[in-house]
Design a protein around this motif. Structure first.
Motif, PDB file in Angstrom:
ATOM      1  N   GLN A 180      -1.710 -18.576  74.327  1.00  0.00           N
ATOM      2  CA  GLN A 180      -1.002 -19.659  75.005  1.00  0.00           C
ATOM      3  C   GLN A 180       0.196 -19.155  75.815  1.00  0.00           C
ATOM      4  OE1 GLN A 180      -1.984 -23.050  74.863  1.00  0.00           O
ATOM      5  NE2 GLN A 180      -3.798 -22.094  73.966  1.00  0.00           N
ATOM      6  N   ILE A 181       0.966 -18.253  75.212  1.00  0.00           N
ATOM      7  CA  ILE A 181       2.167 -17.710  75.858  1.00  0.00           C
ATOM      8  C   ILE A 181       2.218 -16.212  75.573  1.00  0.00           C
ATOM      9  CG2 ILE A 181       3.440 -19.880  75.635  1.00  0.00           C
ATOM     10  CD1 ILE A 181       4.936 -18.588  73.257  1.00  0.00           C
ATOM     11  N   LEU A 208      -0.133 -33.664  89.297  1.00  0.00           N
ATOM     12  CA  LEU A 208       0.519 -32.413  88.914  1.00  0.00           C
ATOM     13  C   LEU A 208       0.775 -31.543  90.144  1.00  0.00           C
ATOM     14  CD1 LEU A 208       1.645 -30.767  86.603  1.00  0.00           C
ATOM     15  CD2 LEU A 208      -0.624 -29.777  86.242  1.00  0.00           C
ATOM     16  N   THR A 217       4.304 -29.962  91.206  1.00  0.00           N
ATOM     17  CA  THR A 217       4.415 -28.520  91.449  1.00  0.00           C
ATOM     18  C   THR A 217       4.962 -28.245  92.838  1.00  0.00           C
ATOM     19  OG1 THR A 217       2.520 -28.172  89.973  1.00  0.00           O
ATOM     20  CG2 THR A 217       3.144 -26.345  91.424  1.00  0.00           C
ATOM     21  N   ALA A 242       5.489 -20.222  86.159  1.00  0.00           N
ATOM     22  CA  ALA A 242       5.136 -21.111  85.060  1.00  0.00           C
ATOM     23  C   ALA A 242       4.537 -22.411  85.588  1.00  0.00           C
ATOM     24  CB  ALA A 242       6.367 -21.400  84.207  1.00  0.00           C
ATOM     25  N   TYR A 243       5.138 -22.959  86.642  1.00  0.00           N
ATOM     26  CA  TYR A 243       4.613 -24.186  87.232  1.00  0.00           C
ATOM     27  C   TYR A 243       3.269 -23.934  87.931  1.00  0.00           C
ATOM     28  CZ  TYR A 243       8.975 -26.677  86.298  1.00  0.00           C
ATOM     29  OH  TYR A 243      10.043 -27.287  85.676  1.00  0.00           O
ATOM     30  N   PHE A 290       1.107 -21.579  87.218  1.00  0.00           N
ATOM     31  CA  PHE A 290       0.099 -21.302  86.201  1.00  0.00           C
ATOM     32  C   PHE A 290      -0.350 -22.582  85.520  1.00  0.00           C
ATOM     33  CE2 PHE A 290      -1.132 -20.214  81.831  1.00  0.00           C
ATOM     34  CZ  PHE A 290      -2.163 -19.325  82.085  1.00  0.00           C
ATOM     35  N   ARG A 291       0.607 -23.463  85.198  1.00  0.00           N
ATOM     36  CA  ARG A 291       0.249 -24.729  84.548  1.00  0.00           C
ATOM     37  C   ARG A 291      -0.693 -25.531  85.445  1.00  0.00           C
ATOM     38  NH1 ARG A 291       4.450 -29.657  83.426  1.00  0.00           N
ATOM     39  NH2 ARG A 291       4.588 -29.430  85.691  1.00  0.00           N
ATOM     40  N   TYR A 292      -0.381 -25.594  86.737  1.00  0.00           N
ATOM     41  CA  TYR A 292      -1.254 -26.347  87.643  1.00  0.00           C
ATOM     42  C   TYR A 292      -2.624 -25.682  87.760  1.00  0.00           C
ATOM     43  CZ  TYR A 292      -3.458 -28.271  91.718  1.00  0.00           C
ATOM     44  OH  TYR A 292      -4.385 -28.859  92.548  1.00  0.00           O
ATOM     45  N   ARG A 343      -4.202 -23.827  85.651  1.00  0.00           N
ATOM     46  CA  ARG A 343      -4.988 -24.035  84.427  1.00  0.00           C
ATOM     47  C   ARG A 343      -5.601 -25.438  84.428  1.00  0.00           C
ATOM     48  NH1 ARG A 343      -1.784 -22.876  79.093  1.00  0.00           N
ATOM     49  NH2 ARG A 343      -0.565 -24.610  79.928  1.00  0.00           N
ATOM     50  N   ARG A 344      -4.814 -26.442  84.815  1.00  0.00           N
ATOM     51  CA  ARG A 344      -5.330 -27.815  84.873  1.00  0.00           C
ATOM     52  C   ARG A 344      -6.466 -27.908  85.900  1.00  0.00           C
ATOM     53  NH1 ARG A 344      -2.590 -32.771  84.615  1.00  0.00           N
ATOM     54  NH2 ARG A 344      -1.445 -31.764  82.901  1.00  0.00           N
TER      55      ARG A 344
END
Length: 330
Positions: free
Chosen positions: A12-13, A275, A279, A306-307, A309-311, A313-314
């Motif tokens: 996860q991290i 999202l 972002t 981080a932002y 990567f989060r987008y 992944r979604r």
């Protein structure tokens, strides 16, 4: 004893650990942390896209797909190990450089010796190479060129490609035509330009993630003489490039659906629009110099990445969902 909780955390991290905590870890946990396994999801999505496209077209070898998935993940892991080793030997990561701040750099933090990293790299790389050789033997020489290209990128991404502004184009090429097109080739037994094009659309996401990471550490890279594209473009333009890539990614999927290369269920990626808006708002502002209120302190100084990567992944998981729905309906 195996620590399954740490395995999940490392996926996860990138956990921050003391030397004592590291010494108590099992071998798998150390490997997951040392290889930065949290980012493997991008590679898994690329392989998954290639495999599902092959199944959609009626050509699927489960064994070949598994070999592709293993080979690509271990190649990615090898690259991350080579990256840390090369930067350590060249003195890039010394002096509390960016890489040593957002997670354990095993060499810089004294968690592993050079010999340890070489051993990890040799074993990890051997697994990736073995999977590649098996695929070449199973599918013919068509896969050989892709495997050799992968070896070159694994060994030379960190230096010199990253240092001369070619790291980002390399990611676009690797996570798109090489991974998605290569998985399709090995799984279906034939090349598909549609698969390569679809892969390129997805690869805009991992490329944007790398742009975010290199923009986060732009001042540090410039001081070290590492000329990534964000260093060459400057922070404002680099941030705009990320937003453009993410918008183009969505538009590319819609266009591919419109021309019939993808089925209508792929429009599920439009669920990522809220999202994407959030972002884009982050990338529209200059990167803060200190950790903003409310931002997770254990992630800082990674911020833009981080932002992104989060987008990504979604978007990637929605992409896979759309492909699976399309496959089921067919």
């Amino acid at each position: 004893m195996f620590d399954l909780r740490m395995w999940f955390r490392a996926l996860q991290i990138i956990p921050r650990l003391s030397k004592d905590e590291w010494d108590r870890l099992d071998l798998v946990s150390r490997w997951l942390i040392a290889t930065r396994a949290a980012v493997f999801v991008m590679t898994i999505v690329s392989a998954g896209i290639g495999g599902i496209l092959a199944a959609r077209d009626g050509h699927f070898s489960g064994l070949n797909f598994l070999a592709c998935l293993i080979g690509l993940v271990f190649a990615h892991a090898t690259n991350n190990l080579v990256n840390d080793l090369t930067d350590h030997l060249q003195g890039v990561d010394e002096g509390n450089y960016f890489r040593a701040q957002y997670g354990p750099q095993p060499l810089e933090h004294g968690l592993m010796s050079v010999r340890d990293v070489l051993r990890y790299t040799a074993i990890t790389g051997a697994i990736a190479l073995a999977a590649g050789v098996w695929l070449v033997a199973a599918t013919g020489t068509a896969a050989l060129g892709l495997m050799l290209a992968g070896v070159v990128f694994v060994l030379f991404y960190t230096w010199p490609l990253k240092h001369i502004g070619l790291g980002e184009p390399t990611v676009l090429l690797v996570w798109g035509p090489l991974m998605v097109g290569g998985t399709y080739l090995c799984t279906a037994g034939q090349w598909s330009w549609d698969a390569a094009l679809i892969g390129t659309a997805y690869a805009l996401g991992p490329t944007a993630v790398l742009f975010g990471k290199h923009t986060d550490k732009l001042p540090a890279d410039r001081a070290k003489g590492i000329f990534t594209l964000p260093v060459l473009l400057g922070e404002p333009l680099a941030r705009r490039c990320v937003t453009v890539m993410l918008v183009l990614q969505l538009l590319a999927v819609v266009t591919l659906v419109w021309r019939g290369a993808l089925g209508w269920p792929l429009l599920v990626v439009l669920a990522a629009l809220p999202l994407l808006r959030d972002t884009a708002a982050v990338f529209a502002r200059p990167r803060p110099e200190t950790c903003p209120p409310g931002f997770p302190k254990h992630i800082w100084p990674t911020y833009l990445v981080a932002y992104a990567f989060r987008y990504n992944r979604r978007f990637g998981l929605l992409f896979l969902l759309g492909l699976l729905i399309d496959l089921a309906l067919r």
